[in-house]
Design an enzyme around this catalytic site. Structure first.
Site, PDB file in Angstrom:
ATOM      1  N   ASP A  37      -7.512   2.198  10.355  1.00 26.55           N
ATOM      2  CA  ASP A  37      -7.091   0.952   9.719  1.00 26.55           C
ATOM      3  C   ASP A  37      -7.590  -0.194  10.590  1.00 26.55           C
ATOM      4  O   ASP A  37      -8.071   0.034  11.708  1.00 26.55           O
ATOM      5  CB  ASP A  37      -5.568   0.886   9.583  1.00 26.55           C
ATOM      6  CG  ASP A  37      -5.108  -0.071   8.492  1.00 26.55           C
ATOM      7  OD1 ASP A  37      -4.843   0.382   7.380  1.00 26.55           O
ATOM      8  OD2 ASP A  37      -5.047  -1.288   8.769  1.00 26.55           O
ATOM      9  N   TYR A 157      -9.999  -6.178  -8.733  1.00 25.96           N
ATOM     10  CA  TYR A 157      -9.336  -4.920  -8.392  1.00 25.96           C
ATOM     11  C   TYR A 157      -9.685  -3.833  -9.405  1.00 25.96           C
ATOM     12  O   TYR A 157     -10.070  -2.716  -9.031  1.00 25.96           O
ATOM     13  CB  TYR A 157      -7.828  -5.134  -8.336  1.00 25.96           C
ATOM     14  CG  TYR A 157      -7.051  -3.882  -7.982  1.00 25.96           C
ATOM     15  CD1 TYR A 157      -6.981  -3.445  -6.660  1.00 25.96           C
ATOM     16  CD2 TYR A 157      -6.397  -3.142  -8.961  1.00 25.96           C
ATOM     17  CE1 TYR A 157      -6.274  -2.298  -6.324  1.00 25.96           C
ATOM     18  CE2 TYR A 157      -5.687  -1.996  -8.638  1.00 25.96           C
ATOM     19  CZ  TYR A 157      -5.633  -1.576  -7.320  1.00 25.96           C
ATOM     20  OH  TYR A 157      -4.943  -0.430  -7.009  1.00 25.96           O
ATOM     21  N   THR A 195       1.802  -3.603  -2.926  1.00 27.24           N
ATOM     22  CA  THR A 195       2.360  -4.050  -4.200  1.00 27.24           C
ATOM     23  C   THR A 195       3.531  -5.002  -4.008  1.00 27.24           C
ATOM     24  O   THR A 195       3.715  -5.939  -4.790  1.00 27.24           O
ATOM     25  CB  THR A 195       2.807  -2.854  -5.062  1.00 27.24           C
ATOM     26  OG1 THR A 195       3.757  -2.064  -4.333  1.00 27.24           O
ATOM     27  CG2 THR A 195       1.626  -1.984  -5.446  1.00 27.24           C
TER      28      THR A 195
END
Length: 252
Positions: A37, A157, A195
């Site tokens: 990451d 997206y 989200t």
């Protein structure tokens, strides 16, 4: 237990919920995992938890849109564990999904595609030579139901996730002769940091769940177990498949 015994797996996007859950499950099932990451502190935290539970893990700070960064990840996997068996292209961003299409910018569109689609392309390109040396491999590209049915707003997206879906099929055909399998996973609504940070996330969640026959979002483990299946030899005859885990959303 031990569904991934003797396998070495690279999993990207560990700062989010899905990647971390996948990594912990893979390690529990016997895999040696390389987690990546751009957020080092979160990587350290996940790695520490995996090690505390007896798992084998290394982490690399990694920009998935950089070919040089990908080379570092692959070299780390080979140096630490001697091979690469599994790649989970999990890293992804939403971009700004609020507002109309004509308000979106080229810069924003390119940023989303550089992580969600270009990052998957570079990842596959980088690990394939290592998998060829082993005579087999499993590549899992995390897409979305948005790559199948689209939706309002979030055009960058959905374009990136649709691209992931069809790119996986193209790679399937090319790599089958090398016994390298490529599949895509298409989650519906999942509660993750990505989200929940969205503007209007409560409305987004309500709309997503109202259109889901099971009436709830997926648990992180419910996605991770699907990814685990594709990484394992249990799915040895599956390639070019779209594993949809969406509570029935795309059945409507």
């Amino acid at each position: 237990m031990n569904r991934l015994e003797n396998k070495v797996a690279i999993i990207t996007g560990l700062a989010g919920g899905m990647g971390a859950t996948e990594a912990k499950l893979f390690a529990k099932e016997g895999a040696k995992v390389i987690i990546t990451d751009i957020q080092e502190e979160k990587l350290k935290s996940v790695a520490a938890e995996i090690k505390a539970n007896g798992g084998v893990v290394e982490y690399v700070v990694h920009d998935v849109s950089s070919e040089e960064s990908w080379k570092t990840v692959a070299q780390k996997a080979e140096t630490a564990f001697g091979k690469i068996d599994v790649l989970v292209n999990n890293a992804g961003i939403l971009g700004d999904i609020m507002g109309s299409l004509e308000e979106r910018t080229v810069e924003e569109f390119n940023k989303v595609l550089s992580v969600n689609l270009l990052g998957q392309f570079i990842g596959v390109k980088t690990v394939v030579p290592y998998m060829k040396k082993e005579g087999a491999g499993s590549i899992i590209n995390i897409s979305s139901v948005g790559g199948i049915i689209g939706g309002g707003n979030g055009t960058a997206y959905t374009a990136s996730k649709g691209g992931s879906r069809i790119y996986s099929k193209g790679a399937t055909v090319e790599l089958a002769k090398d016994n390298i399998r490529v599949n895509s996973v298409h989650p519906g609504y999942v509660e993750t940091p990505m989200t929940t940070q969205m503007k209007g996330s409560d409305d987004f969640k309500m709309n997503s769940l109202s259109g889901t026959p099971l009436g709830r979002g997926a648990k992180l483990e419910e996605i991770a177990y699907g990814v685990l299946f594709l990484a394992s030899d249990e799915s040895s005859y599956m390639t070019g498949s779209e594993l949809v885990i969406d509570g029935g959303l795309t059945a409507l």
